[in-house]
Design a protein around this motif. Structure first.
Motif, PDB file in Angstrom:
ATOM      1  N   UNK A  82       0.829  -1.206   0.000  1.00  0.00           N
ATOM      2  CA  UNK A  82       0.000   0.000   0.000  1.00  0.00           C
ATOM      3  C   UNK A  82       0.862   1.253   0.000  1.00  0.00           C
ATOM      4  N   UNK A  83       1.918   1.256   0.814  1.00  0.00           N
ATOM      5  CA  UNK A  83       2.782   2.445   0.900  1.00  0.00           C
ATOM      6  C   UNK A  83       3.481   2.701  -0.430  1.00  0.00           C
ATOM      7  N   UNK A  84       3.974   1.641  -1.078  1.00  0.00           N
ATOM      8  CA  UNK A  84       4.619   1.822  -2.379  1.00  0.00           C
ATOM      9  C   UNK A  84       3.629   2.386  -3.398  1.00  0.00           C
ATOM     10  N   UNK A  85       2.426   1.824  -3.450  1.00  0.00           N
ATOM     11  CA  UNK A  85       1.427   2.294  -4.402  1.00  0.00           C
ATOM     12  C   UNK A  85       1.018   3.737  -4.120  1.00  0.00           C
ATOM     13  N   UNK A  86       0.790   4.073  -2.859  1.00  0.00           N
ATOM     14  CA  UNK A  86       0.415   5.450  -2.510  1.00  0.00           C
ATOM     15  C   UNK A  86       1.536   6.433  -2.842  1.00  0.00           C
ATOM     16  N   UNK A  87       2.784   6.019  -2.632  1.00  0.00           N
ATOM     17  CA  UNK A  87       3.916   6.903  -2.920  1.00  0.00           C
ATOM     18  C   UNK A  87       4.009   7.188  -4.413  1.00  0.00           C
ATOM     19  N   UNK A  88       3.893   6.143  -5.220  1.00  0.00           N
ATOM     20  CA  UNK A  88       3.975   6.331  -6.666  1.00  0.00           C
ATOM     21  C   UNK A  88       2.761   7.095  -7.185  1.00  0.00           C
ATOM     22  N   UNK A  89       1.593   6.812  -6.621  1.00  0.00           N
ATOM     23  CA  UNK A  89       0.391   7.549  -7.032  1.00  0.00           C
ATOM     24  C   UNK A  89       0.525   9.029  -6.712  1.00  0.00           C
ATOM     25  N   UNK A  90       1.074   9.326  -5.539  1.00  0.00           N
ATOM     26  CA  UNK A  90       1.246  10.731  -5.153  1.00  0.00           C
ATOM     27  C   UNK A  90       2.167  11.452  -6.127  1.00  0.00           C
ATOM     28  N   UNK A  91       3.265  10.789  -6.515  1.00  0.00           N
ATOM     29  CA  UNK A  91       4.192  11.431  -7.456  1.00  0.00           C
ATOM     30  C   UNK A  91       3.520  11.653  -8.804  1.00  0.00           C
ATOM     31  N   UNK A  92       2.809  10.651  -9.302  1.00  0.00           N
ATOM     32  CA  UNK A  92       2.138  10.770 -10.593  1.00  0.00           C
ATOM     33  C   UNK A  92       1.075  11.866 -10.559  1.00  0.00           C
ATOM     34  N   UNK A  93       0.346  11.949  -9.447  1.00  0.00           N
ATOM     35  CA  UNK A  93      -0.706  12.966  -9.327  1.00  0.00           C
ATOM     36  C   UNK A  93      -0.139  14.376  -9.292  1.00  0.00           C
ATOM     37  N   UNK A  94       1.084  14.513  -8.794  1.00  0.00           N
ATOM     38  CA  UNK A  94       1.636  15.852  -8.615  1.00  0.00           C
ATOM     39  C   UNK A  94       2.391  16.375  -9.840  1.00  0.00           C
ATOM     40  N   UNK A  95       2.515  15.546 -10.865  1.00  0.00           N
ATOM     41  CA  UNK A  95       3.175  16.026 -12.072  1.00  0.00           C
ATOM     42  C   UNK A  95       2.246  16.985 -12.807  1.00  0.00           C
ATOM     43  N   UNK A  96       2.750  18.170 -13.115  1.00  0.00           N
ATOM     44  CA  UNK A  96       1.946  19.162 -13.807  1.00  0.00           C
ATOM     45  C   UNK A  96       1.807  18.789 -15.270  1.00  0.00           C
ATOM     46  N   UNK A  97       0.682  19.167 -15.847  1.00  0.00           N
ATOM     47  CA  UNK A  97       0.430  18.883 -17.257  1.00  0.00           C
ATOM     48  C   UNK A  97       0.016  20.185 -17.924  1.00  0.00           C
ATOM     49  N   UNK A  98       0.910  20.730 -18.740  1.00  0.00           N
ATOM     50  CA  UNK A  98       0.603  21.984 -19.423  1.00  0.00           C
ATOM     51  C   UNK A  98      -0.006  21.755 -20.798  1.00  0.00           C
ATOM     52  N   UNK A  99      -0.380  20.489 -21.057  1.00  0.00           N
ATOM     53  CA  UNK A  99      -0.993  20.158 -22.325  1.00  0.00           C
ATOM     54  C   UNK A  99      -0.005  19.681 -23.367  1.00  0.00           C
ATOM     55  N   UNK A 100       1.285  19.820 -23.113  1.00  0.00           N
ATOM     56  CA  UNK A 100       2.291  19.412 -24.093  1.00  0.00           C
ATOM     57  C   UNK A 100       3.148  18.257 -23.598  1.00  0.00           C
ATOM     58  N   UNK A 101       2.970  17.840 -22.361  1.00  0.00           N
ATOM     59  CA  UNK A 101       3.812  16.791 -21.796  1.00  0.00           C
ATOM     60  C   UNK A 101       3.427  15.428 -22.350  1.00  0.00           C
TER      61      UNK A 101
END
Length: 304
Positions: free
Chosen positions: A171-190
């Protein structure tokens, strides 16, 4: 089925490990690289996580330092503390006993997962060496709740502790990776997997592939499943995933086949059917083309 869970599941080998580490300043330890992923959580005091490249990272109570590639690193009470002569160990083997001086106490909770890094899911390839998730009130509540439960279980083991710890580490590994993925900004070109998992159509297509790897998929059929024309779907999928749809399908089938060969003694025909090949011959040919060696040889080498 979801891509993040499958990416971890197909790479996992063995059982995860966890322990509590207590140190007294001044102290410093090195952790050698290992084939897997891991994390450190500060339960008491402070410390510094020193990656192989880049600036040292200050960790305070509740902070999570996740190392998705199992890179070598160091931990110390201060970035100025000398690490010369410090004991070397893998992330799984850092000594839990107290050492150092008589200064401030730091208590760490660490977890380690063994992963097959010979064929990582492309999602993992985009992750940084260190993911720092600072503790903030009301932020990432599920992650910190899991950390708290893990700390309690290690401090007060009981019936079923081994199963509880294993589940909480996942659970901790999944939550950690999910948190990182969720926090990546998307300016529409990434591009890349952070953007891929925010795209409903491509995520849905990936779920179909993961859920039914034996399906007789075509680009047109996958596009229709997610409401896109063949051409539009192919362009969008390739841009985000980095592989064309059928290229990713083949990669996923062969990755599953390798896992099945490593973990099961069932006949090859079973694996051919589960991965969408109409004959044993077609499967054997595709596997050798992908891995550069026969399936039987691969099975022997993966079990050494």
């Amino acid at each position: 089925m979801d891509v993040l869970s499958d990416a971890i599941g197909v790479m996992r080998t063995g059982r995860p490990h966890s322990s509590e580490i207590r140190k007294h300043a001044p102290w410093g330890v090195r952790a050698e690289p290992f084939s897997g992923a891991g994390f450190h959580v500060v339960l008491e005091g402070t410390c510094w996580l020193i990656p192989p490249a880049g600036a040292a990272i200050a960790l305070s109570v509740g902070d999570v330092g996740c190392l998705p590639h199992g890179c070598g690193h160091a931990l110390a009470d201060s970035p100025l503390t000398s690490l010369t002569g410090a004991p070397s160990a893998s992330l799984r083997e850092i000594a839990p006993s107290a050492d150092g001086g008589e200064g401030a106490t730091t208590v760490l909770l660490r977890g380690a997962y063994t992963l097959d890094q010979t064929r990582p899911h492309p999602l993992f390839e985009e992750l940084p060496e260190v993911i720092h998730l600072p503790a903030r009130l009301g932020h990432r509540t599920p992650l910190h709740a899991a950390v708290s439960l893990l700390g309690d279980e290690i401090a007060n083991p009981g019936h079923g502790t081994e199963a509880v710890v294993s589940a909480l580490l996942d659970i901790i590994l999944l939550y950690s990776l999910r948190a990182w993925l969720d926090e990546q900004t998307d300016d529409g070109s990434s591009t890349g997997w952070a953007a891929t998992l925010r795209d409903p159509a491509i995520t849905a297509a990936l779920r179909h592939i993961h859920q039914e790897p034996a399906g007789q998929w075509t680009v047109k059929a996958l596009g229709a499943k997610v409401g896109l024309s063949r051409a539009a779907f192919s362009r969008r999928f390739t841009s985000l995933v980095g592989k064309p749809p059928l290229g990713y399908l083949t990669w996923w089938r062969m990755t599953l086949a390798a896992r099945l060969l490593r973990d099961s003694d069932k006949p090859v025909q079973t694996f051919a059917q589960r991965t969408g090949y109409t004959s044993e011959f077609a499967f054997v040919k595709a596997f050798k083309q992908e891995y550069g060696l026969a399936h039987g040889r691969y099975r022997q080498q993966s079990r050494r």
